[in-house]
Design a protein around this motif. Structure first.
Motif, PDB file in Angstrom:
ATOM      1  N   LEU A 181       1.103  -1.543   0.159  1.00  0.00           N
ATOM      2  CA  LEU A 181      -0.062   0.163   0.362  1.00  0.00           C
ATOM      3  C   LEU A 181       0.719   1.410   0.108  1.00  0.00           C
ATOM      4  O   LEU A 181       0.781   2.232  -0.396  1.00  0.00           O
ATOM      5  N   ARG A 182       2.177   1.164   0.369  1.00  0.00           N
ATOM      6  CA  ARG A 182       2.885   1.898   0.304  1.00  0.00           C
ATOM      7  C   ARG A 182       4.156   2.478  -0.277  1.00  0.00           C
ATOM      8  O   ARG A 182       4.765   3.128  -1.129  1.00  0.00           O
ATOM      9  N   GLY A 183       3.751   1.391  -1.835  1.00  0.00           N
ATOM     10  CA  GLY A 183       4.366   0.907  -2.708  1.00  0.00           C
ATOM     11  C   GLY A 183       4.954   0.209  -3.190  1.00  0.00           C
ATOM     12  O   GLY A 183       5.208  -0.450  -2.406  1.00  0.00           O
ATOM     13  N   PRO A 184       6.120   0.069  -3.656  1.00  0.00           N
ATOM     14  CA  PRO A 184       6.923  -1.139  -4.030  1.00  0.00           C
ATOM     15  C   PRO A 184       8.000  -1.148  -2.846  1.00  0.00           C
ATOM     16  O   PRO A 184       8.805   0.353  -2.521  1.00  0.00           O
ATOM     17  N   VAL A 185       8.264  -2.110  -2.185  1.00  0.00           N
ATOM     18  CA  VAL A 185       9.076  -2.343  -1.365  1.00  0.00           C
ATOM     19  C   VAL A 185      10.157  -3.236  -2.102  1.00  0.00           C
ATOM     20  O   VAL A 185       9.986  -4.313  -1.931  1.00  0.00           O
ATOM     21  N   VAL A 186      11.262  -2.839  -1.637  1.00  0.00           N
ATOM     22  CA  VAL A 186      12.569  -3.494  -2.310  1.00  0.00           C
ATOM     23  C   VAL A 186      13.378  -4.555  -1.364  1.00  0.00           C
ATOM     24  O   VAL A 186      13.461  -4.022  -0.044  1.00  0.00           O
ATOM     25  N   LEU A 187      12.496  -5.748  -0.938  1.00  0.00           N
ATOM     26  CA  LEU A 187      14.295  -6.495  -0.331  1.00  0.00           C
ATOM     27  C   LEU A 187      15.157  -7.063  -0.185  1.00  0.00           C
ATOM     28  O   LEU A 187      14.833  -7.829  -1.759  1.00  0.00           O
ATOM     29  N   PRO A 225      10.904   3.995  -5.168  1.00  0.00           N
ATOM     30  CA  PRO A 225      10.784   5.744  -4.572  1.00  0.00           C
ATOM     31  C   PRO A 225      11.521   6.056  -2.866  1.00  0.00           C
ATOM     32  O   PRO A 225      11.923   7.132  -3.643  1.00  0.00           O
ATOM     33  N   SER A 226      11.658   5.325  -3.355  1.00  0.00           N
ATOM     34  CA  SER A 226      13.194   6.195  -1.691  1.00  0.00           C
ATOM     35  C   SER A 226      13.189   5.214  -0.713  1.00  0.00           C
ATOM     36  O   SER A 226      13.761   3.659  -1.039  1.00  0.00           O
ATOM     37  N   ILE A 231      15.162  -2.024   2.181  1.00  0.00           N
ATOM     38  CA  ILE A 231      15.403  -3.035   3.004  1.00  0.00           C
ATOM     39  C   ILE A 231      17.036  -3.908   2.589  1.00  0.00           C
ATOM     40  O   ILE A 231      17.090  -4.695   1.952  1.00  0.00           O
ATOM     41  N   PRO A 232      17.938  -3.480   3.688  1.00  0.00           N
ATOM     42  CA  PRO A 232      19.278  -3.960   3.885  1.00  0.00           C
ATOM     43  C   PRO A 232      19.536  -5.355   4.471  1.00  0.00           C
ATOM     44  O   PRO A 232      18.500  -5.208   4.986  1.00  0.00           O
ATOM     45  N   GLY A 233      19.540  -5.909   4.116  1.00  0.00           N
ATOM     46  CA  GLY A 233      19.818  -7.506   4.465  1.00  0.00           C
ATOM     47  C   GLY A 233      20.416  -8.380   6.163  1.00  0.00           C
ATOM     48  O   GLY A 233      20.197  -8.999   6.543  1.00  0.00           O
ATOM     49  N   HIS A 234      21.193  -6.744   6.423  1.00  0.00           N
ATOM     50  CA  HIS A 234      21.735  -7.019   7.785  1.00  0.00           C
ATOM     51  C   HIS A 234      21.754  -6.107   8.193  1.00  0.00           C
ATOM     52  O   HIS A 234      22.028  -6.104   9.588  1.00  0.00           O
ATOM     53  N   ALA A 257       4.597   2.391   7.177  1.00  0.00           N
ATOM     54  CA  ALA A 257       5.455   3.237   7.069  1.00  0.00           C
ATOM     55  C   ALA A 257       6.517   3.229   8.021  1.00  0.00           C
ATOM     56  O   ALA A 257       5.863   3.086   8.891  1.00  0.00           O
ATOM     57  N   PRO A 258       7.388   3.776   7.851  1.00  0.00           N
ATOM     58  CA  PRO A 258       8.198   3.597   8.445  1.00  0.00           C
ATOM     59  C   PRO A 258       8.257   5.088   9.673  1.00  0.00           C
ATOM     60  O   PRO A 258       7.441   5.853   9.884  1.00  0.00           O
TER      61      PRO A 258
END
Ligand SMILES: [Zn+2]
Length: 260
Positions: A181-187, A225-226, A231-234, A257-258
């Motif tokens: 819902l907040r846009g694409p999140v990249v793991l 988008p930001s 999301i970093p691995g560690h 959202a953070p």
């Protein structure tokens, strides 16, 4: 199509920052690593991203296993034995252990990663060190059992869930992009260990190809988008920045959202 995404911390390692940047860090300070697995959920399905390490690997490598991965999954109602789809971002010991806990799963892996961890590169001790041969053998057996789905480059796994080949840390590392819902999140997994690797444009020192790693950083920024969507691995800051899942320990929601 929207998804919930959980980050589940299962392990920890205390260390100093000079070990987290290629070329060191002029002002070395404590900069520990956390270890995560991730879960993507929609009304249709559950996808686990990475399988973590177990007690034996933790003892052998001097890492702290805070909680077995299966227990972390159970805390959000996911039974490892029932999981149908697991994405392996790369085959390093802290991302590809525990495969026998997932007897029902198909494992999604990049062609380039299996070639990397079963081929000539592994004759170099420096490159082989972060792999456990038993994990690699488990995945080879799963391949012969028809339980591995190979991907090449960027592919859609399910509506709203895509994998993206981002070599550098290993030659076949893949990130997972998820519609929320907040846009694409990249793991991003270990395309970046910390947000600081991206902000400083400086690789983590475990790196198979520095040029590819730096190109992957550029690519990461185009996928989201930001920085809050990458999301970093560690990075221990993941647990601080994102809202905790109620009534759990060390589990946060990345689709929200953070908070800080
Ligand atoms: Zn890792």
């Amino acid at each position: 199509m929207t998804h919930r995404i959980y980050a589940i911390r299962y392990g920890h390692l205390d260390r100093n920052s000079d070990l987290n940047f290629l070329g060191g860090d002029d002002h070395a300070h404590p900069m520990p690593l956390d270890y995560f697995v991730w879960v993507i959920q929609s009304a249709q399905r559950t996808v686990v991203v990475d399988t973590g390490f177990g007690a034996a690997a933790a003892a052998q490598r001097g890492r702290t296993l805070l909680r077995p991965v299966a227990e972390g999954l159970a805390a959000i109602g996911v039974k490892a034995q029932d999981v149908q789809d697991v994405v392996i971002t790369h085959m390093h010991y802290d991302h590809a252990g525990n495969v026998p806990l997932f007897p029902s799963a198909r494992f999604h892996v990049q062609d380039a990663e299996m070639a990397y961890c079963t081929g000539r590169a592994m004759t170099h001790g420096h490159l082989a060190a972060p792999f456990d041969a038993d994990n690699v053998v488990d995945m080879v057996r799963r391949t012969f059992d028809g339980r591995v789905v190979f991907h090449s480059g960027d592919e859609e796994l399910f509506p709203g869930v895509t994998v993206h080949h981002l070599p550098g840390h290993t030659l076949g590392l893949q990130a997972v992009r998820v519609a929320t819902l907040r846009g694409p999140v990249v793991l991003a997994s270990d395309a970046i260990h910390f947000w600081a690797n991206l902000e400083r444009a400086t690789p983590y020192p475990v790196v198979a190809n520095v040029v590819a790693y730096l190109e992957a950083l550029r690519r990461l920024r185009t996928l989201a988008p930001s920085l809050d969507h990458i999301i970093p691995g560690h990075d221990p800051a993941v647990l601080q920045r994102f809202p905790a899942e109620p009534n759990t320990k060390d589990i946060v929601r990345l689709d929200l959202a953070p908070s800080g």
